[in-house]
Design a protein around this motif. Sequence first.
Motif, PDB file in Angstrom:
ATOM      1  N   ALA A 100       0.881  -1.202   0.010  1.00 27.97           N
ATOM      2  CA  ALA A 100       0.329  -0.108  -0.120  1.00 27.97           C
ATOM      3  C   ALA A 100       1.104   1.347   0.372  1.00 27.97           C
ATOM      4  O   ALA A 100       0.268   2.088  -0.363  1.00 27.97           O
ATOM      5  N   ILE A 101       2.326   1.271   0.081  1.00 23.40           N
ATOM      6  CA  ILE A 101       3.140   2.539   0.448  1.00 23.40           C
ATOM      7  C   ILE A 101       2.828   3.023  -0.838  1.00 23.40           C
ATOM      8  O   ILE A 101       2.792   4.903  -1.065  1.00 23.40           O
ATOM      9  N   PRO A 102       2.541   3.143  -2.332  1.00 25.49           N
ATOM     10  CA  PRO A 102       2.946   3.571  -3.655  1.00 25.49           C
ATOM     11  C   PRO A 102       1.027   3.935  -4.102  1.00 25.49           C
ATOM     12  O   PRO A 102       1.290   5.107  -5.256  1.00 25.49           O
ATOM     13  N   THR A 103       0.917   3.616  -3.639  1.00 27.36           N
ATOM     14  CA  THR A 103      -1.309   4.409  -3.269  1.00 27.36           C
ATOM     15  C   THR A 103      -1.093   5.329  -3.276  1.00 27.36           C
ATOM     16  O   THR A 103      -2.257   5.850  -3.478  1.00 27.36           O
ATOM     17  N   ALA A 104      -0.818   5.703  -2.188  1.00 28.29           N
ATOM     18  CA  ALA A 104      -0.831   7.736  -1.460  1.00 28.29           C
ATOM     19  C   ALA A 104      -0.461   7.776  -2.511  1.00 28.29           C
ATOM     20  O   ALA A 104       0.267   9.053  -3.323  1.00 28.29           O
ATOM     21  N   THR A 105      -1.721   9.670  -2.430  1.00 27.72           N
ATOM     22  CA  THR A 105      -0.939  11.216  -2.862  1.00 27.72           C
ATOM     23  C   THR A 105      -1.345  11.753  -2.010  1.00 27.72           C
ATOM     24  O   THR A 105      -2.547  12.216  -1.533  1.00 27.72           O
ATOM     25  N   ASP A 106       0.008  12.836  -2.142  1.00 25.34           N
ATOM     26  CA  ASP A 106       0.337  13.586  -1.013  1.00 25.34           C
ATOM     27  C   ASP A 106      -0.800  15.308  -1.931  1.00 25.34           C
ATOM     28  O   ASP A 106      -0.341  15.919  -2.670  1.00 25.34           O
ATOM     29  N   ILE A 107      -1.522  15.939  -0.485  1.00 20.47           N
ATOM     30  CA  ILE A 107      -2.079  16.129  -1.228  1.00 20.47           C
ATOM     31  C   ILE A 107      -1.493  18.032  -1.163  1.00 20.47           C
ATOM     32  O   ILE A 107      -1.410  18.597  -2.356  1.00 20.47           O
ATOM     33  N   ALA A 108      -0.775  18.318  -0.320  1.00 20.75           N
ATOM     34  CA  ALA A 108      -0.347  19.521   0.296  1.00 20.75           C
ATOM     35  C   ALA A 108       0.678  19.942  -1.215  1.00 20.75           C
ATOM     36  O   ALA A 108       1.189  20.445  -2.250  1.00 20.75           O
ATOM     37  N   PHE A 109       1.933  18.416  -1.193  1.00 21.19           N
ATOM     38  CA  PHE A 109       2.413  18.612  -2.627  1.00 21.19           C
ATOM     39  C   PHE A 109       2.360  18.898  -3.631  1.00 21.19           C
ATOM     40  O   PHE A 109       2.335  19.037  -4.682  1.00 21.19           O
ATOM     41  N   ALA A 110       0.783  18.119  -4.136  1.00 25.26           N
ATOM     42  CA  ALA A 110       0.948  18.008  -5.745  1.00 25.26           C
ATOM     43  C   ALA A 110       0.092  19.205  -5.849  1.00 25.26           C
ATOM     44  O   ALA A 110       0.370  19.509  -6.686  1.00 25.26           O
ATOM     45  N   LEU A 111      -0.699  19.919  -4.931  1.00 27.18           N
ATOM     46  CA  LEU A 111      -1.822  21.385  -5.228  1.00 27.18           C
ATOM     47  C   LEU A 111      -0.338  22.177  -5.395  1.00 27.18           C
ATOM     48  O   LEU A 111      -0.432  22.903  -6.029  1.00 27.18           O
ATOM     49  N   ALA A 112       0.087  22.093  -4.525  1.00 27.17           N
ATOM     50  CA  ALA A 112       1.449  22.700  -4.669  1.00 27.17           C
ATOM     51  C   ALA A 112       2.613  23.268  -5.739  1.00 27.17           C
ATOM     52  O   ALA A 112       2.870  24.179  -6.111  1.00 27.17           O
ATOM     53  N   VAL A 113       2.738  22.253  -6.185  1.00 23.24           N
ATOM     54  CA  VAL A 113       3.487  22.263  -7.402  1.00 23.24           C
ATOM     55  C   VAL A 113       2.506  22.588  -8.499  1.00 23.24           C
ATOM     56  O   VAL A 113       2.907  22.945  -9.599  1.00 23.24           O
ATOM     57  N   LEU A 114       1.214  21.856  -8.590  1.00 19.74           N
ATOM     58  CA  LEU A 114       0.295  22.050  -9.495  1.00 19.74           C
ATOM     59  C   LEU A 114      -0.316  23.952  -9.733  1.00 19.74           C
ATOM     60  O   LEU A 114      -0.324  24.320 -11.015  1.00 19.74           O
ATOM     61  N   ALA A 115       0.029  24.355  -8.627  1.00 20.01           N
ATOM     62  CA  ALA A 115      -0.082  25.706  -8.748  1.00 20.01           C
ATOM     63  C   ALA A 115       0.893  27.231  -9.377  1.00 20.01           C
ATOM     64  O   ALA A 115       0.489  27.958  -9.272  1.00 20.01           O
ATOM     65  N   VAL A 116       2.214  26.353  -9.004  1.00 23.72           N
ATOM     66  CA  VAL A 116       3.595  26.943  -9.494  1.00 23.72           C
ATOM     67  C   VAL A 116       3.841  26.800 -10.570  1.00 23.72           C
ATOM     68  O   VAL A 116       4.034  27.835 -10.740  1.00 23.72           O
ATOM     69  N   ILE A 117       3.332  25.236 -11.640  1.00 24.81           N
ATOM     70  CA  ILE A 117       3.755  25.544 -12.664  1.00 24.81           C
ATOM     71  C   ILE A 117       2.319  26.000 -13.892  1.00 24.81           C
ATOM     72  O   ILE A 117       2.760  25.720 -15.050  1.00 24.81           O
ATOM     73  N   GLY A 118       0.767  25.853 -12.883  1.00 28.62           N
ATOM     74  CA  GLY A 118      -0.404  25.951 -13.720  1.00 28.62           C
ATOM     75  C   GLY A 118      -1.266  27.470 -14.385  1.00 28.62           C
ATOM     76  O   GLY A 118      -2.258  26.867 -13.380  1.00 28.62           O
ATOM     77  N   ARG A 119       0.243  28.575 -13.606  1.00 25.61           N
ATOM     78  CA  ARG A 119      -1.100  29.080 -13.428  1.00 25.61           C
ATOM     79  C   ARG A 119      -2.238  29.636 -14.879  1.00 25.61           C
ATOM     80  O   ARG A 119      -3.353  29.901 -14.435  1.00 25.61           O
ATOM     81  N   PHE A 120      -1.910  29.418 -15.438  1.00 28.60           N
ATOM     82  CA  PHE A 120      -2.637  29.133 -16.830  1.00 28.60           C
ATOM     83  C   PHE A 120      -4.333  27.605 -17.361  1.00 28.60           C
ATOM     84  O   PHE A 120      -4.606  27.763 -17.751  1.00 28.60           O
ATOM     85  N   LEU A 121      -3.565  27.157 -15.916  1.00 25.82           N
ATOM     86  CA  LEU A 121      -4.392  25.988 -16.347  1.00 25.82           C
ATOM     87  C   LEU A 121      -5.689  26.100 -15.731  1.00 25.82           C
ATOM     88  O   LEU A 121      -5.734  26.555 -14.949  1.00 25.82           O
ATOM     89  N   PRO A 122      -6.772  25.218 -16.066  1.00 27.43           N
ATOM     90  CA  PRO A 122      -7.878  25.275 -15.918  1.00 27.43           C
ATOM     91  C   PRO A 122      -8.205  25.081 -14.689  1.00 27.43           C
ATOM     92  O   PRO A 122      -7.943  23.913 -14.101  1.00 27.43           O
ATOM     93  N   ARG A 123      -9.120  25.985 -13.673  1.00 31.00           N
ATOM     94  CA  ARG A 123      -9.747  25.211 -12.678  1.00 31.00           C
ATOM     95  C   ARG A 123      -9.932  24.113 -11.888  1.00 31.00           C
ATOM     96  O   ARG A 123      -9.678  23.626 -11.138  1.00 31.00           O
ATOM     97  N   ALA A 124     -10.840  23.770 -13.650  1.00 30.01           N
ATOM     98  CA  ALA A 124     -11.680  22.208 -13.292  1.00 30.01           C
ATOM     99  C   ALA A 124     -10.871  21.585 -12.667  1.00 30.01           C
ATOM    100  O   ALA A 124     -11.042  20.198 -12.566  1.00 30.01           O
ATOM    101  N   MET A 125      -8.867  21.321 -13.080  1.00 29.19           N
ATOM    102  CA  MET A 125      -8.211  20.661 -13.196  1.00 29.19           C
ATOM    103  C   MET A 125      -8.198  20.399 -11.685  1.00 29.19           C
ATOM    104  O   MET A 125      -6.994  19.670 -11.234  1.00 29.19           O
ATOM    105  N   ARG A 126      -7.538  21.723 -11.146  1.00 30.09           N
ATOM    106  CA  ARG A 126      -6.977  21.427  -9.766  1.00 30.09           C
ATOM    107  C   ARG A 126      -8.552  21.139  -9.123  1.00 30.09           C
ATOM    108  O   ARG A 126      -8.332  20.083  -7.720  1.00 30.09           O
ATOM    109  N   THR A 127      -9.365  21.144  -9.451  1.00 34.20           N
ATOM    110  CA  THR A 127     -10.827  20.232  -8.268  1.00 34.20           C
ATOM    111  C   THR A 127     -10.793  18.908  -8.813  1.00 34.20           C
ATOM    112  O   THR A 127     -11.132  18.363  -7.788  1.00 34.20           O
ATOM    113  N   PHE A 128     -10.222  18.340  -9.589  1.00 33.00           N
ATOM    114  CA  PHE A 128     -10.215  16.987 -10.214  1.00 33.00           C
ATOM    115  C   PHE A 128      -8.836  16.783  -9.313  1.00 33.00           C
ATOM    116  O   PHE A 128      -9.435  15.683  -8.582  1.00 33.00           O
ATOM    117  N   LEU A 129      -8.353  17.282  -8.932  1.00 32.30           N
ATOM    118  CA  LEU A 129      -6.459  16.749  -8.277  1.00 32.30           C
ATOM    119  C   LEU A 129      -7.350  16.576  -7.515  1.00 32.30           C
ATOM    120  O   LEU A 129      -6.127  15.996  -6.335  1.00 32.30           O
TER     121      LEU A 129
END
Length: 443
Positions: free
Chosen positions: A144-173
Amino acid sequence: MTAAPPQSPRLFGRGSWLEDRRIGDILRKETIGGVLLLAGAVLALIWANSPWGNGYETLRGFTIGPKSLHLDLSVATWAADGLLAIFFFVAGLELKREFVAGDLRDPRRAAVPIAAAVGGVLIPAVLYLVINLSSADGQAKGWAIPTATDIAFALAVLAVIGRFLPRAMRTFLLTLAVVDDLLAIVIIAVFYTASLSILPLLATLVPLAAFTVLVQRRVRSWWLLLPLAFATWTLMHASGVHATVAGVLLGFAVPVLRSRKAGGPDAAPGLAEHFEHRFRPISAGVAVPVFAFMSAGVAVGGLSGLGSAFTDPVAIGIIVGLVLGKPIGITAATWLVTRFTRAKMDSGFAWIDVVGLAVLAGIGFTVSLLIGELAFGLGSDRDDHVKVAVLAGSLAAALLATVILRLRNRTYRRIHDAETVDADRDNIPDVYQQPAGSRTDTA
């Protein structure tokens, strides 16, 4: 007059303005939390590999707490069992709110991220087991170790690199990661409970029920709720079930909808929103970074140490699960849902967007480290290999996702620059006041 047939839900379709604004607020907080999380992990690695590394281990092993309540725990255990309960409490609040009052209360909209989360759990576990199943020394228990997604890390990376990405993608993530956390806590409760004490487990229901009654009556008094929450956590810990499960149960107990007695549904924010506003900064700014600091420190031992870790089938299974299993599982599950249900991709989106988010979901830091400690024991040699693998796999997933999503961000930026999105006097962008499906939101 014949009524128009209902429109099929669209993957990454634009949600409501209020929901979109709320997701934006969450992202801003999680971005800060992600930076603090990274800082905690880096400091732990530096300290553990410095000449003063013994001091780091001494700090982790320092015992504190009342022996009479069997809570004389090490600092590292307090971080994993206590502080992460706050993290899962917030996750429970967010998950309940999404399905009770959010856009995902529609089962057709919720089906896609839920299916994606399930696929993102199953495939990494299968790949890990394929690599480790033939081992005779218990390596398979880390499935079960590789099954988890880290919310804070993933959203932080998305916020830094994806300023113009649709917010619906952020909602999905965000939704995928929250459901992923729920699945992870179920896995922890069911598969990583070494011994179960029935009496404390049943006794947990007493303070939990009292907490539920009070919050259902919209009671906010901390001097009533915090002792009940701590009692629930203490009894859950004594039962043998991982104490973070108490955090999720307490989050689920909090009502989401506003009180009608207080003047109607629009009179005031719901209690879940109130608690989320109060506890999310504590979770993202204190609980998770401290846990990262207490868990990420591993003495690598130079190139020979890294070589030993990366040749361990456990580490190989974790890295393969995070870097390959996550994107394969999420993308395949999303494709199956859109292929065999009425859910469709929204116009203007491509499958490369799904792949980019799926790769980003391979950042499995906080919960992966926790499951690794439960599977192989805190401070063991194999636990050190787990930490190296989780760090390496998460970093690889972050870098690959950055490449993909940065390219997509450029595409959406060109679309954004070519369009003009004005706001009316009510400060709601025009795109949210047009019929669904009439255009693509790229703001």
